[in-house]
Design an enzyme around this catalytic site. Structure first.
Site, mmCIF file in Angstrom:
data_model
loop_
_atom_site.group_PDB
_atom_site.id
_atom_site.type_symbol
_atom_site.label_atom_id
_atom_site.label_comp_id
_atom_site.label_asym_id
_atom_site.label_seq_id
_atom_site.Cartn_x
_atom_site.Cartn_y
_atom_site.Cartn_z
ATOM 1 N N TYR A 1 0.834 -1.208 0.000
ATOM 2 C CA TYR A 1 0.000 0.000 0.000
ATOM 3 C C TYR A 1 0.871 1.260 0.000
ATOM 4 C CZ TYR A 1 -3.153 3.599 1.790
ATOM 5 O OH TYR A 1 -3.856 4.760 1.968
ATOM 6 N N LYS B 1 1.424 4.211 -3.041
ATOM 7 C CA LYS B 1 1.291 5.649 -2.821
ATOM 8 C C LYS B 1 2.555 6.388 -3.250
ATOM 9 C CE LYS B 1 -0.479 6.953 1.126
ATOM 10 N NZ LYS B 1 -0.907 7.054 2.517
ATOM 11 N N VAL C 1 -9.617 4.772 12.309
ATOM 12 C CA VAL C 1 -9.672 4.505 13.746
ATOM 13 C C VAL C 1 -10.616 5.457 14.489
ATOM 14 C CG1 VAL C 1 -7.611 5.865 14.353
ATOM 15 C CG2 VAL C 1 -8.290 3.938 15.781
#
Length: 175
Positions: free
Chosen positions: A9, A13, A53
């Site tokens: 991931y 990016k 979160v």
């Protein structure tokens, strides 16, 4: 810091950012790569495996449930309220900077344990988190150096973490 992506991931990016900068260099297309740090705010989906979160913890704690922290909870994040991200996008689009990458954050750090404490304070609760095994590949500390963002796009966060968290909790309470 020198980029050193530690997950697929993060690597995706990084290469997308490099492509944007290369387009600026090769094709005279104005680009600014914005590196968002833990964006949160009203309207985020608190459900699902990849939920951020803050909305996840806020919703759990509003329901009287205990949030799960992976690891000891001393890992820290630079949580960034969505209004700051919008501001950075506008300033990057309307400014003259090109071919650069800048961090978009608040420039601070909050541990996950502190996050639970802040949410408890806002809600007037005393909910203890559950601690589980750390997740592999999780970054221990994340902190946005805003120097380039200030210089390149004149970015300065307008909403600090506490105000953003209060707005977010208020949204979920009234949703």
């Amino acid at each position: 810091m020198t980029p050193d992506p530690e997950s697929p991931y993060a690597l995706s990016k990084y290469y997308t950012e490099k492509l944007a900068i290369q387009f600026s260099d090769l094709y005279d297309i104005n680009t600014v790569a914005l590196r968002y740090f833990n964006v949160f705010g009203p309207g985020q989906d608190p459900n699902g495996e990849y939920a951020a979160v803050i909305p996840k913890f806020v919703q759990l704690m509003l329901d009287g449930d205990r949030p799960t922290i992976y690891g000891d909870g001393e890992q820290s994040r630079d949580f960034t309220f969505v209004d700051n991200v919008i501001q950075a996008n506008i300033q990057a689009a309307e400014g003259s900077a090109t071919g650069v990458a800048v961090n978009v954050g608040c420039g601070g750090q909050v541990t996950i344990n502190e996050l639970v404490g802040h949410i408890n304070d806002i809600l007037g609760t005393d909910i203890e988190p559950i601690h589980d095994s750390p997740r592999p590949g999780d970054v221990r500390h994340s902190h946005a150096d805003l120097k380039s963002a200030r210089e390149e796009i004149e970015y300065e966060p307008k909403v600090d973490f506490q105000e953003g968290l209060e707005r977010t909790v208020s949204y979920f309470k009234n949703a």
